[in-house]
Scaffold this motif. Sequence first.
Motif, PDB file in Angstrom:
ATOM      1  N   LEU A  85       0.851  -1.186   0.000  1.00  0.00           N
ATOM      2  CA  LEU A  85       0.000   0.000   0.000  1.00  0.00           C
ATOM      3  C   LEU A  85       0.884   1.231   0.000  1.00  0.00           C
ATOM      4  O   LEU A  85       1.708   1.403   0.899  1.00  0.00           O
ATOM      5  CB  LEU A  85      -0.889   0.000   1.253  1.00  0.00           C
ATOM      6  CG  LEU A  85      -1.684   1.265   1.533  1.00  0.00           C
ATOM      7  CD1 LEU A  85      -2.714   1.527   0.438  1.00  0.00           C
ATOM      8  CD2 LEU A  85      -2.340   1.178   2.897  1.00  0.00           C
ATOM      9  N   GLN A  86       0.725   2.071  -1.008  1.00  0.00           N
ATOM     10  CA  GLN A  86       1.467   3.323  -1.059  1.00  0.00           C
ATOM     11  C   GLN A  86       0.531   4.446  -0.637  1.00  0.00           C
ATOM     12  O   GLN A  86      -0.568   4.582  -1.159  1.00  0.00           O
ATOM     13  CB  GLN A  86       2.002   3.595  -2.462  1.00  0.00           C
ATOM     14  CG  GLN A  86       2.842   4.851  -2.528  1.00  0.00           C
ATOM     15  CD  GLN A  86       3.564   4.987  -3.862  1.00  0.00           C
ATOM     16  OE1 GLN A  86       3.497   4.118  -4.719  1.00  0.00           O
ATOM     17  NE2 GLN A  86       4.257   6.076  -4.033  1.00  0.00           N
TER      18      GLN A  86
ATOM     19  N   GLU B 129       5.753  10.202   1.236  1.00  0.00           N
ATOM     20  CA  GLU B 129       5.108   8.982   0.762  1.00  0.00           C
ATOM     21  C   GLU B 129       5.696   7.790   1.494  1.00  0.00           C
ATOM     22  O   GLU B 129       6.903   7.718   1.697  1.00  0.00           O
ATOM     23  CB  GLU B 129       5.329   8.797  -0.745  1.00  0.00           C
ATOM     24  CG  GLU B 129       4.640   9.836  -1.583  1.00  0.00           C
ATOM     25  CD  GLU B 129       4.841   9.591  -3.074  1.00  0.00           C
ATOM     26  OE1 GLU B 129       4.744   8.424  -3.514  1.00  0.00           O
ATOM     27  OE2 GLU B 129       5.097  10.565  -3.790  1.00  0.00           O
ATOM     28  N   HIS B 130       4.821   6.870   1.867  1.00  0.00           N
ATOM     29  CA  HIS B 130       5.238   5.633   2.523  1.00  0.00           C
ATOM     30  C   HIS B 130       4.679   4.454   1.744  1.00  0.00           C
ATOM     31  O   HIS B 130       3.548   4.516   1.251  1.00  0.00           O
ATOM     32  CB  HIS B 130       4.697   5.541   3.952  1.00  0.00           C
ATOM     33  CG  HIS B 130       5.261   6.544   4.885  1.00  0.00           C
ATOM     34  ND1 HIS B 130       4.807   6.645   6.180  1.00  0.00           N
ATOM     35  CD2 HIS B 130       6.222   7.481   4.761  1.00  0.00           C
ATOM     36  CE1 HIS B 130       5.478   7.604   6.797  1.00  0.00           C
ATOM     37  NE2 HIS B 130       6.338   8.128   5.946  1.00  0.00           N
ATOM     38  N   VAL B 131       5.450   3.374   1.669  1.00  0.00           N
ATOM     39  CA  VAL B 131       4.959   2.114   1.120  1.00  0.00           C
ATOM     40  C   VAL B 131       4.907   1.120   2.270  1.00  0.00           C
ATOM     41  O   VAL B 131       5.924   0.811   2.881  1.00  0.00           O
ATOM     42  CB  VAL B 131       5.864   1.593  -0.017  1.00  0.00           C
ATOM     43  CG1 VAL B 131       5.397   0.216  -0.470  1.00  0.00           C
ATOM     44  CG2 VAL B 131       5.861   2.556  -1.192  1.00  0.00           C
ATOM     45  N   TYR B 132       3.701   0.668   2.565  1.00  0.00           N
ATOM     46  CA  TYR B 132       3.474  -0.292   3.649  1.00  0.00           C
ATOM     47  C   TYR B 132       3.467  -1.699   3.083  1.00  0.00           C
ATOM     48  O   TYR B 132       2.868  -1.966   2.045  1.00  0.00           O
ATOM     49  CB  TYR B 132       2.149   0.006   4.356  1.00  0.00           C
ATOM     50  CG  TYR B 132       2.232   1.238   5.201  1.00  0.00           C
ATOM     51  CD1 TYR B 132       2.537   1.156   6.549  1.00  0.00           C
ATOM     52  CD2 TYR B 132       2.044   2.492   4.650  1.00  0.00           C
ATOM     53  CE1 TYR B 132       2.648   2.284   7.332  1.00  0.00           C
ATOM     54  CE2 TYR B 132       2.154   3.634   5.425  1.00  0.00           C
ATOM     55  CZ  TYR B 132       2.449   3.523   6.759  1.00  0.00           C
ATOM     56  OH  TYR B 132       2.559   4.651   7.519  1.00  0.00           O
TER      57      TYR B 132
ATOM     58  N   LYS C 255       1.499  -0.479  12.895  1.00  0.00           N
ATOM     59  CA  LYS C 255       1.166  -1.904  12.879  1.00  0.00           C
ATOM     60  C   LYS C 255       1.810  -2.646  11.712  1.00  0.00           C
ATOM     61  O   LYS C 255       1.853  -3.869  11.720  1.00  0.00           O
ATOM     62  CB  LYS C 255      -0.343  -2.074  12.830  1.00  0.00           C
ATOM     63  CG  LYS C 255      -1.014  -1.535  14.075  1.00  0.00           C
ATOM     64  CD  LYS C 255      -2.493  -1.827  14.039  1.00  0.00           C
ATOM     65  CE  LYS C 255      -3.252  -1.506  15.213  1.00  0.00           C
ATOM     66  NZ  LYS C 255      -3.285  -0.756  16.179  1.00  0.00           N
ATOM     67  N   TYR C 256       2.279  -1.912  10.706  1.00  0.00           N
ATOM     68  CA  TYR C 256       2.881  -2.516   9.526  1.00  0.00           C
ATOM     69  C   TYR C 256       4.232  -1.873   9.239  1.00  0.00           C
ATOM     70  O   TYR C 256       4.417  -0.678   9.459  1.00  0.00           O
ATOM     71  CB  TYR C 256       1.982  -2.326   8.291  1.00  0.00           C
ATOM     72  CG  TYR C 256       0.670  -3.066   8.376  1.00  0.00           C
ATOM     73  CD1 TYR C 256       0.566  -4.376   7.935  1.00  0.00           C
ATOM     74  CD2 TYR C 256      -0.469  -2.449   8.892  1.00  0.00           C
ATOM     75  CE1 TYR C 256      -0.640  -5.068   8.011  1.00  0.00           C
ATOM     76  CE2 TYR C 256      -1.673  -3.119   8.963  1.00  0.00           C
ATOM     77  CZ  TYR C 256      -1.748  -4.425   8.519  1.00  0.00           C
ATOM     78  OH  TYR C 256      -2.944  -5.099   8.596  1.00  0.00           O
ATOM     79  N   GLU C 257       5.137  -2.678   8.693  1.00  0.00           N
ATOM     80  CA  GLU C 257       6.447  -2.179   8.270  1.00  0.00           C
ATOM     81  C   GLU C 257       6.254  -1.288   7.038  1.00  0.00           C
ATOM     82  O   GLU C 257       5.398  -1.565   6.196  1.00  0.00           O
ATOM     83  CB  GLU C 257       7.325  -3.381   7.909  1.00  0.00           C
ATOM     84  CG  GLU C 257       8.719  -3.040   7.500  1.00  0.00           C
ATOM     85  CD  GLU C 257       9.501  -4.278   7.134  1.00  0.00           C
ATOM     86  OE1 GLU C 257      10.391  -4.145   6.287  1.00  0.00           O
ATOM     87  OE2 GLU C 257       9.245  -5.368   7.676  1.00  0.00           O
ATOM     88  N   TYR C 258       7.062  -0.224   6.945  1.00  0.00           N
ATOM     89  CA  TYR C 258       6.957   0.655   5.784  1.00  0.00           C
ATOM     90  C   TYR C 258       8.325   1.217   5.411  1.00  0.00           C
ATOM     91  O   TYR C 258       9.264   1.164   6.192  1.00  0.00           O
ATOM     92  CB  TYR C 258       5.973   1.805   6.034  1.00  0.00           C
ATOM     93  CG  TYR C 258       6.483   2.848   6.987  1.00  0.00           C
ATOM     94  CD1 TYR C 258       7.175   3.967   6.517  1.00  0.00           C
ATOM     95  CD2 TYR C 258       6.289   2.736   8.353  1.00  0.00           C
ATOM     96  CE1 TYR C 258       7.655   4.937   7.384  1.00  0.00           C
ATOM     97  CE2 TYR C 258       6.753   3.692   9.230  1.00  0.00           C
ATOM     98  CZ  TYR C 258       7.440   4.795   8.742  1.00  0.00           C
ATOM     99  OH  TYR C 258       7.906   5.741   9.601  1.00  0.00           O
ATOM    100  N   GLU C 259       8.377   1.740   4.194  1.00  0.00           N
ATOM    101  CA  GLU C 259       9.560   2.449   3.720  1.00  0.00           C
ATOM    102  C   GLU C 259       9.113   3.806   3.220  1.00  0.00           C
ATOM    103  O   GLU C 259       8.056   3.932   2.603  1.00  0.00           O
ATOM    104  CB  GLU C 259      10.202   1.713   2.531  1.00  0.00           C
ATOM    105  CG  GLU C 259      10.813   0.383   2.860  1.00  0.00           C
ATOM    106  CD  GLU C 259      11.386  -0.310   1.640  1.00  0.00           C
ATOM    107  OE1 GLU C 259      11.461   0.315   0.558  1.00  0.00           O
ATOM    108  OE2 GLU C 259      11.753  -1.472   1.765  1.00  0.00           O
ATOM    109  N   LYS C 260       9.933   4.825   3.495  1.00  0.00           N
ATOM    110  CA  LYS C 260       9.689   6.143   2.915  1.00  0.00           C
ATOM    111  C   LYS C 260      10.175   6.124   1.482  1.00  0.00           C
ATOM    112  O   LYS C 260      11.213   5.550   1.176  1.00  0.00           O
ATOM    113  CB  LYS C 260      10.420   7.241   3.691  1.00  0.00           C
ATOM    114  CG  LYS C 260       9.841   7.501   5.039  1.00  0.00           C
ATOM    115  CD  LYS C 260      10.536   8.670   5.693  1.00  0.00           C
ATOM    116  CE  LYS C 260       9.941   8.930   7.058  1.00  0.00           C
ATOM    117  NZ  LYS C 260      10.521  10.123   7.706  1.00  0.00           N
ATOM    118  N   VAL C 261       9.418   6.739   0.590  1.00  0.00           N
ATOM    119  CA  VAL C 261       9.817   6.822  -0.813  1.00  0.00           C
ATOM    120  C   VAL C 261       9.736   8.264  -1.278  1.00  0.00           C
ATOM    121  O   VAL C 261       9.193   9.116  -0.587  1.00  0.00           O
ATOM    122  CB  VAL C 261       8.934   5.927  -1.724  1.00  0.00           C
ATOM    123  CG1 VAL C 261       9.117   4.462  -1.404  1.00  0.00           C
ATOM    124  CG2 VAL C 261       7.471   6.292  -1.612  1.00  0.00           C
ATOM    125  N   GLY C 262      10.218   8.516  -2.476  1.00  0.00           N
ATOM    126  CA  GLY C 262      10.161   9.874  -3.019  1.00  0.00           C
ATOM    127  C   GLY C 262      11.289  10.720  -2.478  1.00  0.00           C
ATOM    128  O   GLY C 262      12.431  10.303  -2.450  1.00  0.00           O
TER     129      GLY C 262
END
Length: 71
Positions: free
Chosen positions: A23-24, A32-35, A63-70
């Motif tokens: 999920l972005q 922006e985060h990608v979960y 509750k979910y791991e995410y990465e910052k993007v952009g």
Amino acid sequence: MNPISLKSSIIASVAYDERKNELQIKFVHGSEHVYKEISFDVFNALVKASSPGKYYLKNIRGKYEYEKVGL
């Protein structure tokens, strides 16, 4: 992933990749985060929520791991 605009004070748009279960989320402040490991049911509930921001804060953030993007 095709972005869907949401009426929210904190979320500008979301997109979902069903193959990767990702999920972005693009926030109104620009980040922006990608979960990871997000089920379609969670994505669908976020999109259909009367308050997507409240749904995000209660059911996704922290509750979910995410990465910052952009930027």
